[in-house]
Scaffold this active site. Structure first.
Site, short mmCIF file in Angstrom:
data_model
loop_
_atom_site.label_atom_id
_atom_site.label_comp_id
_atom_site.label_asym_id
_atom_site.label_seq_id
_atom_site.Cartn_x
_atom_site.Cartn_y
_atom_site.Cartn_z
N LYS A 1 -3.22 3.35 -2.67
CA LYS A 1 -4.63 3.75 -2.54
C LYS A 1 -4.69 4.84 -1.49
O LYS A 1 -4.52 4.58 -0.30
CB LYS A 1 -5.52 2.57 -2.12
CG LYS A 1 -5.66 1.50 -3.18
CD LYS A 1 -6.55 0.38 -2.71
CE LYS A 1 -8.01 0.80 -2.69
NZ LYS A 1 -8.53 1.11 -4.02
N MET B 1 -9.66 9.31 8.17
CA MET B 1 -9.93 9.88 6.84
C MET B 1 -10.86 11.09 6.92
O MET B 1 -11.74 11.28 6.09
CB MET B 1 -10.49 8.80 5.91
CG MET B 1 -9.48 7.70 5.62
SD MET B 1 -10.18 6.24 4.80
CE MET B 1 -10.89 5.36 6.20
N ASP C 1 0.83 -1.21 0.00
CA ASP C 1 0.00 0.00 0.00
C ASP C 1 0.87 1.26 0.00
O ASP C 1 2.04 1.24 0.39
CB ASP C 1 -0.91 0.02 1.23
CG ASP C 1 -2.25 -0.65 0.97
OD1 ASP C 1 -2.53 -0.99 -0.19
OD2 ASP C 1 -3.02 -0.82 1.94
#
Length: 253
Positions: free
Chosen positions: A58, A170, A36
């Site tokens: 991502k 996030m 990642d």
């Protein structure tokens, strides 16, 4: 040829010292590593010489490797008899789309192992020196993403009403709206913090009240990847950081 297997490895928040022994052993045994974007690049120093490394970044707001493509890669190499290690930042089982990957692999008859790790929420709390579940302040902690799969947001008022510590992932780009929504239920002086790059050498922290945290985060240029922590327990960390700062000022006087 025998079917290989896939191991979902949790890389933790970034510092290689926070990897588990089991994670390091899985990486060393891999034929293929799918890594990642937020994983420390130095993790490849733990791999075997023959292992192939494929980066499958991502990140929100950035060009990302499609999830379907990542899953095809895992299936392809595992069905060739390879040991595939999918390395995810933080803990693989928390907001890492592991559920989709596990279901896809099992439907193809591929064995899946999971190696747990340290999520950035815990790393952020450690940096602040707080217990997310301090019993003087709350009865638990809620880990929540700031946006759902369809782009909508959680019910912030209901989450605020639980009285739990909130660890919000996030949410850096939405912090103003989040704090306003939480402020409809929580007092504006509720302790809050934002920690960017938690658990790494690049870590930055901002502590304030719920009513001030968005402005403070903006003034300090705090951006993704960051974790937002809200609740009475976070006040313990704010007090400790203030006392530490005051002590340093006295020493330098």
């Amino acid at each position: 040829m025998n079917t290989g297997k896939v191991t979902l490895v949790s890389a933790g928040p970034g510092d290689l010292d926070l990897l588990t022994f089991r994670a390091a052993k899985a990486i060393a045994a891999a034929d293929v590593l799918l890594i990642d974007d937020l994983v420390n690049d130095e993790i490849t120093t733990l791999k075997a010489a023959h292992a192939r490394v494929i980066k499958v970044g991502k990140r929100g707001g950035c060009k990302s490797t499609p999830q379907a493509f990542i899953q095809r890669l895992m299936r392809r190499y595992a069905l060739q008899g390879r040991h595939v290690v999918r390395i995810k930042g933080g803990d693989a089982l928390l907001f890492g789309r592991a559920g989709e990957e596990i279901a896809d692999l099992r439907s193809a008859g591929i064995d899946v192992d999971i190696v747990n790790g340290i999520s950035s929420g815990f790393a952020a709390a450690a940096g602040l020196g707080v217990s997310l579940t301090h019993r003087d302040h709350c009865q638990g902690v809620i880990f929540v993403t700031a946006h759902l799969r369809d782009g909508s947001e959680p019910d912030w008022e209901k989450l605020a009403a639980t009285g739990m510590t909130l660890a919000i992932y996030m949410g850096a780009s939405r912090i103003e709206g989040i704090s306003e929504a939480l402020g409809k239920t929580l007092p504006v002086d509720t302790p809050a913090a934002v920690v960017q790059w938690a658990g790494t050498s690049r870590e930055k922290r901002v502590c304030a009240t719920l009513g001030e945290i968005a402005a403070r985060a903006a003034s300090e240029n705090i951006a993704s990847p960051a974790v937002i922590l809200i609740g009475g327990a976070i006040g313990e960390g704010v007090a400790q950081l203030a006392a530490r700062s005051e002590s340093m000022c006295r020493l330098s006087a």
